[in-house]
Design an enzyme around this catalytic site. Structure first.
Site, PDB file in Angstrom:
ATOM      1  N   GLU A 111      88.383  50.242  61.336  1.00  7.65           N
ATOM      2  CA  GLU A 111      86.937  50.299  61.567  1.00  7.65           C
ATOM      3  C   GLU A 111      86.581  49.748  62.945  1.00  7.65           C
ATOM      4  OE1 GLU A 111      82.758  48.889  59.426  1.00  7.65           O
ATOM      5  OE2 GLU A 111      84.645  47.924  58.896  1.00  7.65           O
ATOM      6  N   ASP A 171      85.692  54.927  56.641  1.00  4.66           N
ATOM      7  CA  ASP A 171      84.763  54.628  57.735  1.00  4.66           C
ATOM      8  C   ASP A 171      85.485  54.526  59.071  1.00  4.66           C
ATOM      9  OD1 ASP A 171      86.041  52.340  56.895  1.00  4.66           O
ATOM     10  OD2 ASP A 171      84.280  51.054  57.004  1.00  4.66           O
TER      11      ASP A 171
END
Length: 202
Positions: A111, A171
């Protein structure tokens, strides 16, 4: 490319959350002892600073565009010098930060890595090393693939810089793929890395 709005969203929403979860390190500028630290002369098609206005987009009205641009530059410089780190064993870059709920000491996550790749693309034009830094971040991603899908990144970077022992995180992978699309429109895909194809593969 609506990079002005995207960068403002990253700075306002995402970067503070990264900082809260990161170990604070010294602010020595990152250096790499290979050719990727040299200034890349590939021109940025959408260089920072920006002064664009888009329909249906919100921008502050109480400060000038010059002030907003300088605020972004100041925060970017702090972020780059604090969290963009050179690897111990290989000439690549990663974004340092703790992994939430990790069972092992860690250096970063997919991320934070994806955030760093997006930020590097958007700051091209201001930072003459933006493309070199982006490519070094890509190379780290490329050598730290997930165990469940080799097109994705291992979600965590262990203290010894392993991440290929981990599964992936959606993500982080979406951020990395998005950064590669931005890189394609910023610099094109005719160089060493075919940014668009790499994004499509993800």
């Amino acid at each position: 490319m609506k990079s002005c709005l995207v960068l403002q969203v990253i700075v306002i929403l995402f970067v503070p959350s990264i900082l809260q979860s990161c170990k604070k390190k010294d602010t020595t500028p990152v250096t790499l002892n290979n050719e990727r630290t040299m200034i890349d002369t590939t021109p940025a098609r959408n260089p920072f600073t920006h002064a664009k206005t888009w329909n249906n987009c919100i921008k502050p009205t109480n400060v000038s565009q010059d002030v907003m641009n300088q605020d972004v530059i100041n925060y970017y410089s702090y972020w780059r010098n604090t969290y963009l780190r050179s690897c111990d064993s290989i000439n690549q870059l990663y974004v340092e930060g703790e992994a939430t709920n990790s069972q092992i000491p860690s250096k970063g996550t997919s991320e934070s890595h994806g955030y760093g790749m997006i930020i590097s693309v958007l700051m091209a034009g201001y930072d003459v090393k933006a493309k070199a830094n982006f490519d070094a971040l890509y190379d780290f991603f490329d050598t730290h693939r997930s165990t469940i899908n080799k097109e994705l990144m291992g979600w965590e970077v262990a203290e010894d810089e392993r991440s290929n022992a981990f599964s992936s995180a959606t993500d982080g992978d979406m951020d990395i793929a998005y950064s590669l699309i931005l890189a394609h429109y910023q610099w094109g895909s005719s160089g060493r890395i075919h940014y668009l194809q790499e994004a499509q593969d993800m």
